[in-house]
Structure formats: C-alpha cells, structure tokens
Design a protein around this motif. Structure first.
Motif, PDB file in Angstrom:
ATOM      1  N   UNK A 102      34.691  -4.628  -3.133  1.00 30.62           N
ATOM      2  CA  UNK A 102      35.266  -3.540  -3.936  1.00 30.62           C
ATOM      3  C   UNK A 102      36.103  -4.119  -5.082  1.00 30.62           C
ATOM      4  N   UNK A 103      36.878  -5.133  -4.789  1.00 29.45           N
ATOM      5  CA  UNK A 103      37.717  -5.754  -5.827  1.00 29.45           C
ATOM      6  C   UNK A 103      36.863  -6.387  -6.911  1.00 29.45           C
ATOM      7  N   UNK A 104      35.771  -7.027  -6.539  1.00 26.46           N
ATOM      8  CA  UNK A 104      34.896  -7.646  -7.542  1.00 26.46           C
ATOM      9  C   UNK A 104      34.371  -6.595  -8.510  1.00 26.46           C
ATOM     10  N   UNK A 105      34.021  -5.449  -7.997  1.00 27.54           N
ATOM     11  CA  UNK A 105      33.528  -4.356  -8.851  1.00 27.54           C
ATOM     12  C   UNK A 105      34.662  -3.780  -9.706  1.00 27.54           C
ATOM     13  N   UNK A 106      35.789  -3.484  -9.080  1.00 23.46           N
ATOM     14  CA  UNK A 106      36.887  -2.835  -9.808  1.00 23.46           C
ATOM     15  C   UNK A 106      37.557  -3.766 -10.817  1.00 23.46           C
ATOM     16  N   UNK A 107      37.676  -5.043 -10.504  1.00 23.41           N
ATOM     17  CA  UNK A 107      38.239  -5.980 -11.483  1.00 23.41           C
ATOM     18  C   UNK A 107      37.313  -6.084 -12.697  1.00 23.41           C
ATOM     19  N   UNK A 108      35.996  -6.032 -12.471  1.00 22.17           N
ATOM     20  CA  UNK A 108      35.069  -6.059 -13.609  1.00 22.17           C
ATOM     21  C   UNK A 108      35.149  -4.763 -14.407  1.00 22.17           C
ATOM     22  N   UNK A 109      35.368  -3.643 -13.745  1.00 23.27           N
ATOM     23  CA  UNK A 109      35.456  -2.355 -14.440  1.00 23.27           C
ATOM     24  C   UNK A 109      36.784  -2.169 -15.168  1.00 23.27           C
ATOM     25  N   UNK A 110      37.871  -2.522 -14.513  1.00 23.10           N
ATOM     26  CA  UNK A 110      39.194  -2.157 -15.010  1.00 23.10           C
ATOM     27  C   UNK A 110      40.062  -3.328 -15.453  1.00 23.10           C
ATOM     28  N   UNK A 157      46.969   0.442   2.277  1.00 24.64           N
ATOM     29  CA  UNK A 157      47.663  -0.549   1.451  1.00 24.64           C
ATOM     30  C   UNK A 157      48.367  -1.598   2.305  1.00 24.64           C
ATOM     31  N   UNK A 158      48.906  -1.174   3.429  1.00 25.83           N
ATOM     32  CA  UNK A 158      49.668  -2.071   4.291  1.00 25.83           C
ATOM     33  C   UNK A 158      48.869  -3.237   4.851  1.00 25.83           C
ATOM     34  N   UNK A 159      47.574  -3.075   4.964  1.00 26.41           N
ATOM     35  CA  UNK A 159      46.746  -4.134   5.523  1.00 26.41           C
ATOM     36  C   UNK A 159      46.387  -5.245   4.549  1.00 26.41           C
ATOM     37  N   UNK A 160      46.689  -5.049   3.294  1.00 28.69           N
ATOM     38  CA  UNK A 160      46.278  -6.021   2.275  1.00 28.69           C
ATOM     39  C   UNK A 160      46.781  -7.425   2.582  1.00 28.69           C
ATOM     40  N   UNK A 161      48.068  -7.548   2.865  1.00 26.09           N
ATOM     41  CA  UNK A 161      48.665  -8.874   3.024  1.00 26.09           C
ATOM     42  C   UNK A 161      48.288  -9.560   4.331  1.00 26.09           C
ATOM     43  N   UNK A 162      47.592  -8.863   5.198  1.00 27.16           N
ATOM     44  CA  UNK A 162      46.999  -9.505   6.361  1.00 27.16           C
ATOM     45  C   UNK A 162      45.744 -10.287   5.984  1.00 27.16           C
ATOM     46  N   UNK A 163      45.201  -9.976   4.817  1.00 23.81           N
ATOM     47  CA  UNK A 163      43.982 -10.627   4.337  1.00 23.81           C
ATOM     48  C   UNK A 163      44.226 -11.612   3.207  1.00 23.81           C
ATOM     49  N   UNK A 164      45.192 -11.300   2.341  1.00 25.72           N
ATOM     50  CA  UNK A 164      45.419 -12.098   1.125  1.00 25.72           C
ATOM     51  C   UNK A 164      46.912 -12.307   0.906  1.00 25.72           C
ATOM     52  N   UNK A 165      47.257 -13.466   0.357  1.00 26.16           N
ATOM     53  CA  UNK A 165      48.657 -13.764   0.068  1.00 26.16           C
ATOM     54  C   UNK A 165      49.145 -13.009  -1.162  1.00 26.16           C
ATOM     55  N   UNK A 166      48.217 -12.699  -2.087  1.00 25.79           N
ATOM     56  CA  UNK A 166      48.606 -12.028  -3.329  1.00 25.79           C
ATOM     57  C   UNK A 166      47.383 -11.372  -3.960  1.00 25.79           C
ATOM     58  N   UNK A 167      47.652 -10.530  -4.922  1.00 22.20           N
ATOM     59  CA  UNK A 167      46.568  -9.908  -5.687  1.00 22.20           C
ATOM     60  C   UNK A 167      45.775 -10.990  -6.423  1.00 22.20           C
ATOM     61  N   UNK A 212      44.356  -3.587 -14.634  1.00 19.67           N
ATOM     62  CA  UNK A 212      43.964  -2.181 -14.674  1.00 19.67           C
ATOM     63  C   UNK A 212      43.893  -1.505 -13.328  1.00 19.67           C
ATOM     64  N   UNK A 213      44.105  -2.260 -12.274  1.00 19.13           N
ATOM     65  CA  UNK A 213      44.042  -1.671 -10.926  1.00 19.13           C
ATOM     66  C   UNK A 213      45.069  -2.365 -10.027  1.00 19.13           C
ATOM     67  N   UNK A 214      45.741  -1.573  -9.235  1.00 17.62           N
ATOM     68  CA  UNK A 214      46.746  -2.111  -8.320  1.00 17.62           C
ATOM     69  C   UNK A 214      46.192  -2.299  -6.922  1.00 17.62           C
ATOM     70  N   UNK A 215      46.963  -2.972  -6.117  1.00 18.17           N
ATOM     71  CA  UNK A 215      46.566  -3.258  -4.736  1.00 18.17           C
ATOM     72  C   UNK A 215      46.335  -1.965  -3.956  1.00 18.17           C
ATOM     73  N   UNK A 216      47.214  -0.978  -4.128  1.00 17.97           N
ATOM     74  CA  UNK A 216      47.071   0.275  -3.376  1.00 17.97           C
ATOM     75  C   UNK A 216      45.736   0.947  -3.696  1.00 17.97           C
ATOM     76  N   UNK A 217      45.368   0.998  -4.971  1.00 20.35           N
ATOM     77  CA  UNK A 217      44.100   1.623  -5.343  1.00 20.35           C
ATOM     78  C   UNK A 217      42.897   0.791  -4.892  1.00 20.35           C
ATOM     79  N   UNK A 218      43.018  -0.529  -4.932  1.00 19.28           N
ATOM     80  CA  UNK A 218      41.941  -1.383  -4.424  1.00 19.28           C
ATOM     81  C   UNK A 218      41.690  -1.090  -2.945  1.00 19.28           C
ATOM     82  N   UNK A 219      42.756  -1.046  -2.194  1.00 18.50           N
ATOM     83  CA  UNK A 219      42.619  -0.810  -0.753  1.00 18.50           C
ATOM     84  C   UNK A 219      42.092   0.599  -0.469  1.00 18.50           C
ATOM     85  N   UNK A 220      42.557   1.571  -1.231  1.00 15.51           N
ATOM     86  CA  UNK A 220      42.070   2.948  -1.062  1.00 15.51           C
ATOM     87  C   UNK A 220      40.569   3.006  -1.319  1.00 15.51           C
TER      88      UNK A 220
END
Length: 189
Positions: free
Chosen positions: A18-26, A44-54, A30-38
């Motif tokens: 999803x991030x690969x698509x949205x980073x290319x689009x926006x 949103x809370x689960x993001x940092x269990x997977x990645x140290x940062x955006x 242009x996109x925050x972590x909360x919207x990426x996770x949504x």
C-alpha cells in the motif's frame, strides 16, 4: 490480542504494498502514517511494531516498487526478446502511465523524494537503476559495451524525464506532446 507471526508478516507485506502505491501517487510528504495504515486496513498504532519510522517504510516501499518494475520489464523480455525494448518504451511513455503513478515507475514517481531523504533510501534506487541499465543494455543492438551502456542510460533518463515533465505540466496537449516526442525519438532506430 496477539497476532501470529504469519499474520504479522502478511500485515507487513500489505503495509509495504500500500505504501509503495501511495508514495508513488502522493509523494513522501503527501501521506501520513495514519492514512497509510488506514489504507492498509490496519490501525495507526500497529505501525511501529513493523517499522522504526516512516522513512524506513519508504525505503522498503521503494525496494518493493523497484523490484516489481523490474519484474515487469523482465516479463516483457521473456515473452519477446526481439520486441521487448520498443514494447517497454511504448508502454512507459503513455498517458495511462502518466495518469496512474501509483502503479507506475518508481523512479519517475519517487526519485525526487528518495534523493531528498537520508542516504538510506538511495541504495535501493541505485541498485534498481543499475539493473534497469543492464536490462536495457542487453536489448540494444550490437555495439561496443560502453556505447550500449551510454545508450541505455540516456534511454532510461529520457523515459523518466519525459514522464516527470508530462506529469508536471497542466496543459494536456503539451503533456501528450512531451510523451510522444520522446517516444518517437527513442523508437527512431
């Protein structure tokens, strides 16, 4: 509720895709972590269990998008090696590609973002760019290796540059003219 390792791996893959698509689009900003996770169907809370940062996600998303792009090019080569180069150029320099950056070339969509980030994002672009040059070199007519390399570099640079310019202008006719002019120049041989 604890998630199994298998589900956690699937969730991570989904986030990256999803991030690969949205980073290319926006773009990166242009996109925050909360919207990426949504968009990945996760909280949103689960993001940092997977990645140290955006930015870490951006690096992995870049790698994912670049690998998919190369897979597509390799599939064209495998299906028809003699026609692969014109097919790659013809498919790349289209209004469909221009209008769907989320599904398109990562270099044209995320290259500027990667160049502005910490040096960690650049190795993925460097590796994929080298691989794209090598693939194009192998499709070029006979010639000295250094000539084919130069032609591969200029071909890819022209394709990416044309796409960036075509997406940047607000005049539809000019945008199409850019794509058509570069396509005609590259397919001239």
């Amino acid at each position: 509720m604890k998630v199994s390792r298998e589900q956690a791996a699937l969730n991570r893959e989904r986030i990256v895709e999803v991030a690969a698509k949205l980073f290319r689009e926006k773009g990166y900003d242009g996109i925050g972590v909360a919207d990426l996770m949504k968009n990945a169907g996760l909280t949103h809370g689960g993001f940092y269990g997977h990645f140290a940062s955006k930015e870490d996600l951006m690096i992995e998303a870049c790698q994912h998008a670049l690998e998919k792009s190369l897979e597509g090019w390799r599939a064209k080569v495998a299906s028809d090696p003699q026609r692969a180069l014109p097919v790659i150029i013809d498919n790349y320099l289209t209004t469909r590609h221009r209008d769907q950056p989320g599904d398109g070339c990562p270099a044209a969509a995320m290259g500027v973002d990667a160049a502005r980030m910490s040096p960690g994002a650049r190795p993925a672009f460097t590796k994929a760019t080298q691989q794209q040059f090598s693939l194009l070199e192998g499709l070029l007519p006979d010639g000295a290796p250094e000539e084919r390399r130069q032609q591969a570099i200029s071909t890819f640079a022209a394709m990416v540059g044309a796409m960036v310019l075509a997406r940047s202008v607000d005049d539809e006719a000019l945008s199409e003219e850019i794509l058509d002019a570069v396509k005609a120049q590259l397919l001239q041989e």
